[in-house]
Design a protein around this motif. Sequence first.
Motif, PDB file in Angstrom:
ATOM      1  N   SER A 125       0.802  -1.225   0.000  1.00 34.08           N
ATOM      2  CA  SER A 125       0.000   0.000   0.000  1.00 34.08           C
ATOM      3  C   SER A 125       0.836   1.277   0.000  1.00 34.08           C
ATOM      4  CB  SER A 125      -0.934   0.009   1.213  1.00 34.08           C
ATOM      5  OG  SER A 125      -1.812  -1.086   1.152  1.00 34.08           O
ATOM      6  N   SER A 173       0.337  -2.112   5.340  1.00 29.04           N
ATOM      7  CA  SER A 173      -0.488  -0.934   5.616  1.00 29.04           C
ATOM      8  C   SER A 173       0.275   0.381   5.459  1.00 29.04           C
ATOM      9  CB  SER A 173      -1.076  -1.021   7.028  1.00 29.04           C
ATOM     10  OG  SER A 173      -0.043  -0.938   7.998  1.00 29.04           O
ATOM     11  N   THR A 212      -0.069   4.745   9.032  1.00 27.93           N
ATOM     12  CA  THR A 212       0.202   4.667   7.591  1.00 27.93           C
ATOM     13  C   THR A 212       1.161   5.742   7.107  1.00 27.93           C
ATOM     14  OG1 THR A 212      -1.728   6.015   7.056  1.00 27.93           O
ATOM     15  CG2 THR A 212      -2.035   3.622   7.082  1.00 27.93           C
TER      16      THR A 212
END
Length: 120
Positions: free
Chosen positions: A66, A83, A102
């Motif tokens: 991600s 993440s 994040t």
Amino acid sequence: MPISRIINKVTAIEAYYPTFCHLKNNIDLNNIKNIETHNIAIGDTALAALQSGTENIAIGRNAANSLTSGTGNIAIGHCAGYSSGTGCYNIIIGFNAQPSTTSVSNQITIGTTSYTCQRA
């Protein structure tokens, strides 16, 4: 690089780091603005979401999957850093090891434990 003169956007992918550096140097020396370079990724969907950033390394299935932007991140292990979003200079090691947020930067995560480095 001549093709970059006739196409709006060129995406360059190079997994071998010395060649990646050579590529970046040539792009900079020739002042070419429409070539996007990508980093090192080994594993199914590793660094799949990366849109900008340099010197990122992801090893393992879905490692740093991600991560959309960031520099100097390292993720090693199945789903390590999955993440991650926009952080920089993180090291994430272990099966499904995740950063604390994040967008965290300067963090070392081994397994489920995270350490954040403060700099003056």
